[in-house]
Design a protein around this motif. Structure first.
Motif, mmCIF file in Angstrom:
data_model
loop_
_atom_site.group_PDB
_atom_site.id
_atom_site.type_symbol
_atom_site.label_atom_id
_atom_site.label_comp_id
_atom_site.label_asym_id
_atom_site.label_seq_id
_atom_site.Cartn_x
_atom_site.Cartn_y
_atom_site.Cartn_z
ATOM 1 N N VAL A 3 0.929 -0.374 -0.126
ATOM 2 C CA VAL A 3 -0.025 -0.073 0.056
ATOM 3 C C VAL A 3 0.790 1.186 0.404
ATOM 4 N N PHE A 4 0.576 1.710 -0.750
ATOM 5 C CA PHE A 4 1.408 3.124 -0.913
ATOM 6 C C PHE A 4 2.905 2.996 -0.832
ATOM 7 N N GLY A 5 3.100 2.058 -1.642
ATOM 8 C CA GLY A 5 5.152 1.727 -1.807
ATOM 9 C C GLY A 5 5.416 0.958 -2.816
ATOM 10 N N ILE A 6 4.641 0.961 -3.577
ATOM 11 C CA ILE A 6 5.344 -0.016 -5.098
ATOM 12 C C ILE A 6 5.836 1.672 -5.939
ATOM 13 N N ARG A 7 5.421 2.325 -5.330
ATOM 14 C CA ARG A 7 6.185 3.562 -6.860
ATOM 15 C C ARG A 7 7.496 4.160 -6.338
ATOM 16 N N ASN A 8 7.783 3.576 -5.178
ATOM 17 C CA ASN A 8 9.205 4.140 -4.336
ATOM 18 C C ASN A 8 10.304 2.807 -4.460
ATOM 19 N N VAL A 9 9.770 1.602 -5.365
ATOM 20 C CA VAL A 9 10.893 0.702 -6.073
ATOM 21 C C VAL A 9 11.833 1.384 -7.269
ATOM 22 N N THR A 10 12.959 0.559 -6.767
ATOM 23 C CA THR A 10 12.968 1.229 -7.923
ATOM 24 C C THR A 10 13.452 0.051 -9.729
ATOM 25 N N ASP A 11 13.205 -0.905 -9.318
ATOM 26 C CA ASP A 11 12.850 -2.336 -10.342
ATOM 27 C C ASP A 11 11.474 -3.000 -9.573
ATOM 28 N N ILE A 12 10.384 -1.585 -10.745
ATOM 29 C CA ILE A 12 8.909 -2.432 -9.759
ATOM 30 C C ILE A 12 9.335 -3.440 -10.877
ATOM 31 N N PRO A 13 8.925 -3.832 -12.224
ATOM 32 C CA PRO A 13 9.023 -4.988 -12.457
ATOM 33 C C PRO A 13 9.230 -6.087 -11.375
ATOM 34 N N ALA A 14 11.046 -5.708 -11.792
ATOM 35 C CA ALA A 14 11.303 -6.752 -10.478
ATOM 36 C C ALA A 14 10.090 -7.095 -9.630
ATOM 37 N N ALA A 15 9.686 -6.434 -8.399
ATOM 38 C CA ALA A 15 9.024 -6.621 -7.506
ATOM 39 C C ALA A 15 7.624 -7.398 -7.854
ATOM 40 N N LEU A 16 7.518 -6.846 -8.687
ATOM 41 C CA LEU A 16 5.579 -7.830 -9.473
ATOM 42 C C LEU A 16 6.368 -9.187 -9.095
ATOM 43 N N ARG A 17 7.341 -9.385 -9.808
ATOM 44 C CA ARG A 17 8.246 -11.210 -10.173
ATOM 45 C C ARG A 17 8.088 -12.158 -8.745
ATOM 46 N N GLU A 18 8.466 -10.738 -7.348
ATOM 47 C CA GLU A 18 8.631 -11.599 -6.440
ATOM 48 C C GLU A 18 7.635 -11.778 -5.169
ATOM 49 N N ALA A 19 6.491 -11.298 -6.395
ATOM 50 C CA ALA A 19 4.976 -11.215 -5.608
ATOM 51 C C ALA A 19 5.225 -12.551 -5.751
ATOM 52 N N HIS A 20 4.545 -12.511 -7.222
ATOM 53 C CA HIS A 20 4.199 -13.852 -7.819
ATOM 54 C C HIS A 20 5.096 -14.798 -7.208
#
Length: 242
Positions: A131-148
């Motif tokens: 929540v209100f955190g993913i925009r501060n991630v440097t590599d958003i696609p990498a974070a989404l893959r890790e979530a998966h």
């Protein structure tokens, strides 16, 4: 990734962005919850209630609340019986959250983690929230893959994030509020104008809801959905792992 990424209106190296974002949240940690109330007029509490109602946490579930900071969302899910792990790249934010949890007699797990490279095992969680955190991630696609990766089969992904509103009139009013008022609130109540200028700029640079929904799908989630509020100023994103 390219050699440069955006940090507010600047282009910096990925490592520099990660470092600077860490400094922003270390600076604002102590006053973070007060500033959320001031910046949103208390609406963030209603948005978070709505978000948790969409997640539908159940007793006995294991949920990872990434970028969980001071625990606002995690507390709501823990009260429904879920076993919540609160993770954040910033240890100062987590320390504030631990203090708040102790005052509320809530038992949660707290762990410093980088959303782009989680240390958790594969298929460990029933739900992943951010929540209100993913925009501060440097590599958003990498974070989404890790979530998966860390979700079990049938696990659900939920994200709530700011973007730009497409409501005529309201969008312009919000932009003036964000540019002229939010940094001054940061200076007055958190003694940090620069960090709140960055936070405003980071909202403007975050993808619009349909664009981010496509990124969720690309990370491997099915039934990706976007539920916009206030014309997309705030959106609840979701997807499922099968």
């Amino acid at each position: 990734m390219s050699d440069k990424v955006s940090f507010g209106e600047e282009l910096v190296t990925p490592a520099e962005k990660t470092r600077r974002v860490g400094e922003v949240f270390s600076s604002v940690a102590r006053r973070y919850d007060l500033m959320n109330d001031l910046m949103s007029g208390g609406l963030h509490r209603l948005w978070k209630d709505r978000f948790v109602n969409r997640v539908k946490p159940r007793a006995g579930e294991d949920i990872l609340d990434m970028a969980g900071g001071t625990g606002d969302v995690a507390f709501r899910m823990a009260r429904r019986g879920a076993r919540v792990t609160v993770s954040d790249i910033n240890a100062d934010m987590l320390e504030e959250g631990k203090k708040r949890a102790e005052a509320r007699d809530l038992d949660l797990r707290w762990q410093v983690e980088n959303a782009e490279a989680l240390t958790f095992d594969d298929a460990q969680f029933d739900a992943y929230t951010i929540v209100f955190g993913i925009r501060n991630v440097t590599d958003i696609p990498a974070a989404l893959r890790e979530a998966h990766r860390v979700l079990k089969r049938g696990g659900r992904f939920f994200c709530m994030e700011f973007s730009s509103s497409d409501w005529p009139g309201f969008s312009q009013l919000y932009d003036r509020w964000a540019d002229n008022v939010i940094p001054k609130l940061g200076k007055a109540f958190a003694d940090d104008e620069a960090s709140y200028k960055y936070l405003v700029e980071s909202i403007r640079r975050f993808p619009r809801p349909l664009q981010f929904r496509a990124m969720v799908t690309e990370a491997g989630f099915v039934r990706a959905a976007a539920e916009p509020m206030l014309g997309g100023l705030v959106t609840i994103h979701s997807g499922w792992k099968i």
